[in-house]
Design a protein around this motif. Structure first.
Motif, PDB file in Angstrom:
ATOM      1  N   ASN A 159     -11.077 -27.720  18.093  1.00 53.19           N
ATOM      2  CA  ASN A 159     -10.840 -27.579  16.653  1.00 53.19           C
ATOM      3  C   ASN A 159     -11.611 -28.663  15.904  1.00 53.19           C
ATOM      4  OD1 ASN A 159      -8.177 -28.660  17.923  1.00 53.19           O
ATOM      5  ND2 ASN A 159      -7.786 -29.174  15.800  1.00 53.19           N
ATOM      6  N   ASP A 160     -10.981 -29.442  15.070  1.00 59.37           N
ATOM      7  CA  ASP A 160     -11.686 -30.287  14.100  1.00 59.37           C
ATOM      8  C   ASP A 160     -12.868 -31.096  14.659  1.00 59.37           C
ATOM      9  OD1 ASP A 160      -9.204 -29.600  13.169  1.00 59.37           O
ATOM     10  OD2 ASP A 160      -8.561 -31.623  12.699  1.00 59.37           O
ATOM     11  N   PRO A 161     -13.954 -31.220  13.877  1.00 61.36           N
ATOM     12  CA  PRO A 161     -14.956 -32.241  14.189  1.00 61.36           C
ATOM     13  C   PRO A 161     -14.353 -33.618  13.917  1.00 61.36           C
ATOM     14  CG  PRO A 161     -15.490 -31.154  12.111  1.00 61.36           C
ATOM     15  CD  PRO A 161     -14.288 -30.458  12.667  1.00 61.36           C
TER      16      PRO A 161
ATOM     17  N   PHE B 123     -15.001 -34.082  18.906  1.00 60.43           N
ATOM     18  CA  PHE B 123     -14.219 -32.929  18.429  1.00 60.43           C
ATOM     19  C   PHE B 123     -12.891 -32.829  19.165  1.00 60.43           C
ATOM     20  CE2 PHE B 123     -17.469 -31.718  21.513  1.00 60.43           C
ATOM     21  CZ  PHE B 123     -16.760 -31.022  22.491  1.00 60.43           C
ATOM     22  N   GLN B 124     -11.920 -32.246  18.485  1.00 55.09           N
ATOM     23  CA  GLN B 124     -10.607 -31.984  19.085  1.00 55.09           C
ATOM     24  C   GLN B 124     -10.816 -31.008  20.229  1.00 55.09           C
ATOM     25  OE1 GLN B 124      -7.062 -33.114  17.582  1.00 55.09           O
ATOM     26  NE2 GLN B 124      -8.719 -34.571  17.905  1.00 55.09           N
ATOM     27  N   TYR B 125     -10.465 -31.442  21.439  1.00 57.40           N
ATOM     28  CA  TYR B 125     -10.904 -30.721  22.636  1.00 57.40           C
ATOM     29  C   TYR B 125      -9.770 -30.584  23.642  1.00 57.40           C
ATOM     30  CZ  TYR B 125     -13.926 -29.833  26.742  1.00 57.40           C
ATOM     31  OH  TYR B 125     -14.525 -29.304  27.853  1.00 57.40           O
TER      32      TYR B 125
ATOM     33  N   GLN C 269      -7.117 -22.773  24.590  1.00 55.34           N
ATOM     34  CA  GLN C 269      -6.157 -22.794  23.476  1.00 55.34           C
ATOM     35  C   GLN C 269      -5.795 -24.253  23.186  1.00 55.34           C
ATOM     36  OE1 GLN C 269      -3.487 -20.076  25.534  1.00 55.34           O
ATOM     37  NE2 GLN C 269      -3.821 -18.555  23.944  1.00 55.34           N
ATOM     38  N   TRP C 270      -5.201 -24.486  22.007  1.00 54.34           N
ATOM     39  CA  TRP C 270      -4.921 -25.860  21.562  1.00 54.34           C
ATOM     40  C   TRP C 270      -3.926 -26.542  22.499  1.00 54.34           C
ATOM     41  CZ3 TRP C 270      -0.845 -28.930  20.061  1.00 54.34           C
ATOM     42  CH2 TRP C 270      -1.178 -30.100  19.357  1.00 54.34           C
ATOM     43  N   GLU C 271      -4.282 -27.669  23.090  1.00 50.10           N
ATOM     44  CA  GLU C 271      -3.388 -28.435  23.966  1.00 50.10           C
ATOM     45  C   GLU C 271      -4.134 -29.688  24.420  1.00 50.10           C
ATOM     46  OE1 GLU C 271      -0.160 -27.420  24.564  1.00 50.10           O
ATOM     47  OE2 GLU C 271       0.093 -29.345  25.567  1.00 50.10           O
TER      48      GLU C 271
ATOM     49  N   PHE D 271       1.231 -37.844   9.394  1.00 58.32           N
ATOM     50  CA  PHE D 271       0.592 -39.113   9.047  1.00 58.32           C
ATOM     51  C   PHE D 271      -0.639 -39.219   9.931  1.00 58.32           C
ATOM     52  CE2 PHE D 271       0.570 -43.899   9.460  1.00 58.32           C
ATOM     53  CZ  PHE D 271       0.358 -44.169   8.127  1.00 58.32           C
ATOM     54  N   ARG D 272      -1.778 -38.719   9.403  1.00 56.35           N
ATOM     55  CA  ARG D 272      -2.875 -38.604  10.373  1.00 56.35           C
ATOM     56  C   ARG D 272      -4.277 -38.485   9.753  1.00 56.35           C
ATOM     57  NH1 ARG D 272       0.212 -33.692  11.045  1.00 56.35           N
ATOM     58  NH2 ARG D 272      -0.903 -31.881  10.234  1.00 56.35           N
ATOM     59  N   ASP D 273      -5.242 -38.437  10.676  1.00 56.04           N
ATOM     60  CA  ASP D 273      -6.654 -38.147  10.411  1.00 56.04           C
ATOM     61  C   ASP D 273      -7.348 -39.240   9.589  1.00 56.04           C
ATOM     62  OD1 ASP D 273      -5.744 -35.859  11.646  1.00 56.04           O
ATOM     63  OD2 ASP D 273      -5.744 -34.620   9.841  1.00 56.04           O
ATOM     64  N   PRO D 274      -7.314 -40.509  10.065  1.00 51.91           N
ATOM     65  CA  PRO D 274      -7.938 -41.614   9.319  1.00 51.91           C
ATOM     66  C   PRO D 274      -9.445 -41.427   9.174  1.00 51.91           C
ATOM     67  CG  PRO D 274      -7.392 -42.283  11.576  1.00 51.91           C
ATOM     68  CD  PRO D 274      -6.782 -40.931  11.367  1.00 51.91           C
TER      69      PRO D 274
ATOM     70  N   ASN E  70      -9.713 -20.559  11.654  1.00 52.74           N
ATOM     71  CA  ASN E  70      -8.554 -20.601  10.764  1.00 52.74           C
ATOM     72  C   ASN E  70      -7.325 -20.655  11.660  1.00 52.74           C
ATOM     73  OD1 ASN E  70      -6.358 -19.700   9.034  1.00 52.74           O
ATOM     74  ND2 ASN E  70      -7.936 -19.041   7.594  1.00 52.74           N
ATOM     75  N   TRP E  71      -6.399 -21.566  11.364  1.00 52.56           N
ATOM     76  CA  TRP E  71      -5.221 -21.726  12.227  1.00 52.56           C
ATOM     77  C   TRP E  71      -4.398 -20.448  12.336  1.00 52.56           C
ATOM     78  CZ3 TRP E  71      -4.982 -24.953  15.899  1.00 52.56           C
ATOM     79  CH2 TRP E  71      -5.527 -26.222  15.798  1.00 52.56           C
ATOM     80  N   GLN E  72      -4.597 -19.495  11.398  1.00 50.52           N
ATOM     81  CA  GLN E  72      -3.821 -18.241  11.490  1.00 50.52           C
ATOM     82  C   GLN E  72      -4.109 -17.471  12.780  1.00 50.52           C
ATOM     83  OE1 GLN E  72      -4.818 -16.090   7.906  1.00 50.52           O
ATOM     84  NE2 GLN E  72      -2.866 -16.656   6.951  1.00 50.52           N
TER      85      GLN E  72
HETATM   86  C1  FRU Z   1      -6.263 -30.111  11.560  1.00 48.26           C
HETATM   87  C2  FRU Z   1      -5.320 -30.846  12.507  1.00 48.26           C
HETATM   88  C3  FRU Z   1      -5.321 -32.326  12.201  1.00 48.26           C
HETATM   89  C4  FRU Z   1      -4.899 -32.920  13.511  1.00 48.26           C
HETATM   90  C5  FRU Z   1      -5.580 -32.018  14.490  1.00 48.26           C
HETATM   91  C6  FRU Z   1      -4.842 -31.826  15.776  1.00 48.26           C
HETATM   92  O1  FRU Z   1      -6.796 -28.951  12.069  1.00 48.26           O
HETATM   93  O2  FRU Z   1      -4.040 -30.298  12.407  1.00 48.26           O
HETATM   94  O3  FRU Z   1      -4.517 -32.686  11.113  1.00 48.26           O
HETATM   95  O4  FRU Z   1      -5.291 -34.262  13.637  1.00 48.26           O
HETATM   96  O5  FRU Z   1      -5.746 -30.771  13.863  1.00 48.26           O
HETATM   97  O6  FRU Z   1      -5.609 -31.130  16.710  1.00 48.26           O
END
Ligand code: FRU
Length: 565
Positions: free
Chosen positions: A147-149, A163-165, A171-173, A264-267, A397-399
């Motif tokens: 997901n996110d860069p 990236f979120q990996y 799938q997200w985990e 509380f996130r994503d600095p 898209n998270w949907q």
């Molecule tokens: C956005 C998000 C961020 C979080 C990350 C978790 O897509 O929810 O807020 O840090 O994904 O993977």
């Protein structure tokens, strides 16, 4: 002591003869618990995954200590694909302690689960995979979920993208920072896992800066990254790299910033020249917190922004704060609550004095960076050359991100874009243009063949112009320009596979802020991105045609097609 590998090599023996079968026996300890000893000289243990079952928890034990743990949907009925567990770092003998969770496991005896037959050791893992929906010129993970860069920066001619990996499933985990590098923003090399989960939490989104003045004391030009440690609470942690972002050391005093807020996130950090301080912007509930620091370690809360401003129809996430030609743009990704449902990126234009962001628009004004449905978590590269503001979106898209019809990988990034500003009827808006590097990837001479990897330039657009991409299966995407309403629309209702989610079918509509003269439409195997050539509009949408669109029908405009080189 001489290693077993060296010993075997000196004895001139074939490893494959001695070590087959490489996987030692399983001990079935209950209907949900297995211990498995793996003795091998090979690099990987391939773990079979079945996406519809519940997660198993796997602990890798070496010399009686847990050296790694993660969740993986180990196959029970059948294998969808395999993921590699790299054994190299643990030596040639490890114990896996596996707990199966959930109800689905009760469909058969644990010893009959599909995973046992296909859990193999191997020296190779095939990443050449060309699924039909894998992008050709957008960054994708070689395998696993993205997901996110995160933490993007440019240094010594190299663009770094973290990236979120999830390395153990599509799938997200198991959130980890994956890492890829590029010299041209188009061709990316996967560099492996940069920051892995630890006792404080998994590794959520964040940013990196190049500490050119050695303010943190890790060395001149050290890369300093901040990420959210997602454990029982969300806290902010730091890691640094003295080898240009290839390997990271976690700061010993983590976490650095804590709060009792659940979100509380994503600095996101940048250097503020006027105050000679680092600024961190952080999503905190339904607003952004702004902090300052001189050494990247001690932070002072300066102000908050957001209450009563823009859209609050979802959680505020992934911020950025960018100075574009003297004005400040605060990016605020929001999920759900986007203009077409789910995830989207809103932004505010105003001023920032090193302490406080002041929005110049009425609080009720909401501005969106991109009017497609698959543009999220967009933030900028730190230290980009020539004062450029280069951003990269996550193209989903998270949907439905976890359900899109790919297998061995899920998600791509949108094209890199350079940002600027324009004004229309007294308001300032972002211009979004494909980065110049993108054009270098295409032939300079046009033709008229619609392919799975090309871009269309449509010029002299008239009111009512339509651009239709279609294939022999009757699947199509229809784009329409309405000069009177000043809108551009993309209809993907009949674009191909859509039934993996009720939220996928849609018509996205963008304001064109005056006349739309030329539109650039970038097509890759599973995406269409439309840009006003002057930058006033961007629209990013996924599509899953059963075969590539190969017919272009255009009315009310003149088109040229440029092929990917
Ligand atoms: C956005 C998000 C961020 C979080 C990350 C978790 O897509 O929810 O807020 O840090 O994904 O993977």
């Amino acid at each position: 002591m001489i290693s077993k590998k060296a010993l075997l090599a000196t004895m001139g023996l074939s490893l494959s003869v001695l070590l087959t079968p490489a996987v030692a026996q399983n001990s079935f300890l209950s209907d949900s618990h297995v211990m498995k000893r793996v003795q091998t000289q090979q690099k990987y243990l391939l773990l079979p995954v079945e996406e519809t079952v519940d997660y198993s928890h796997i602990r890798v034990i070496k010399n009686n200590k847990v050296v790694k743990e993660f969740n993986c949907k180990l196959a029970i009925n059948r294998t969808d694909y395999s993921v590699p567990l790299n054994l190299n770092e643990f030596g040639d003998d490890v114990l896996l302690d596996i707990q199966f969770h959930g109800e689905k496991r009760k469909t058969s005896e644990i010893k009959d689960y599909a995973c046992w037959n296909e859990m193999k050791t191997s020296d190779t893992f095939d990443t050449s995979n060309r699924e039909k929906y894998r992008s050709a010129y957008h960054h994708t993970p070689l395998w696993g979920w993205m997901n996110d860069p995160n933490g993007m920066f440019h240094k010594d001619g190299v663009w770094h993208l973290y990236f979120q990996y999830n390395p153990y499933g599509s799938q997200w985990e198991n959130m980890t920072w994956g890492h890829s590098t590029s010299t041209d923003l188009i061709n990316w090399k996967f560099e492996g896992e940069a920051i892995q989960p630890d006792a404080i939490g998994t590794i959520f989104s964040g940013s990196s800066v190049v500490d050119n003045k050695n303010t943190a004391g890790f060395g001149k030009g050290a890369i300093v990254s901040y990420y959210t440690s997602a454990g029982a609470a969300q806290t902010q942690s730091m890691a640094y790299s003295t080898d240009n972002g290839m390997t990271f050391t976690k700061y010993e005093a983590n976490p650095v910033i804590t709060s009792n807020l659940p979100d509380f996130r994503d600095p996101n950090i940048f250097w503020h020249e006027e105050t000679q301080k680092w600024i961190m912007i952080l999503a905190a509930g339904q607003q952004m917190e702004i902090r300052s620091s001189t050494n990247l370690k001690d932070w002072t809360l300066e102000s908050t922004f957001g209450e009563g401003y823009g859209s609050h129809a979802g959680v505020w996430e992934c911020p950025d704060l960018i100075n574009i030609g003297g004005k400040w743009v605060l990016i605020c990704n929001i999920n759900p609550g986007g203009p077409f449902g789910g995830s989207a990126a809103q932004y505010f234009v105003g001023d920032f004095d090193g302490h406080k962001f002041t929005c110049e628009s009425a609080p009720t004004t909401t501005k969106w960076m991109d009017y497609g449905k698959d543009h999220y978590a967009t933030v900028s590269f730190n230290n980009a050359p020539d004062g450029r503001h280069v951003v990269l979106p996550w193209m989903s898209n998270w949907q439905y991100a976890n359900q899109v019809p790919t297998k061995q990988f899920r998600s791509a990034n949108g094209l890199p874009r350079d940002l600027g500003l324009f004004s229309y009827k007294g308001e300032s808006y972002l211009t979004t243009k494909p980065s110049p590097e993108v054009f270098n990837a295409f032939a300079s001479k046009p033709d008229n063949k619609l392919t799975a990897t090309c871009y269309i330039e449509a010029n002299n657009l008239k009111h009512g112009a339509t651009i239709t991409l279609s294939n022999a299966k009757g699947e199509k995407v229809v784009m329409t320009y309405d000069a009177k309403k000043e809108t551009f629309a993309m209809d993907r209702n009949n674009s191909g596979q859509t039934d993996f989610s009720n939220e996928f079918k849609t018509v996205t509509v963008a304001p064109t802020y005056g006349t739309l003269k030329s539109v650039l439409i970038f097509i890759d195997h599973n995406s269409i991105e439309a840009f006003d050539a002057d930058g006033k509009m961007a629209m990013t949408n996924l599509v899953f045609p059963n075969e590539p669109y190969n017919k272009l029908t255009a009315t009310g405009c003149k088109t040229k097609i440029y092929q990917l080189k």
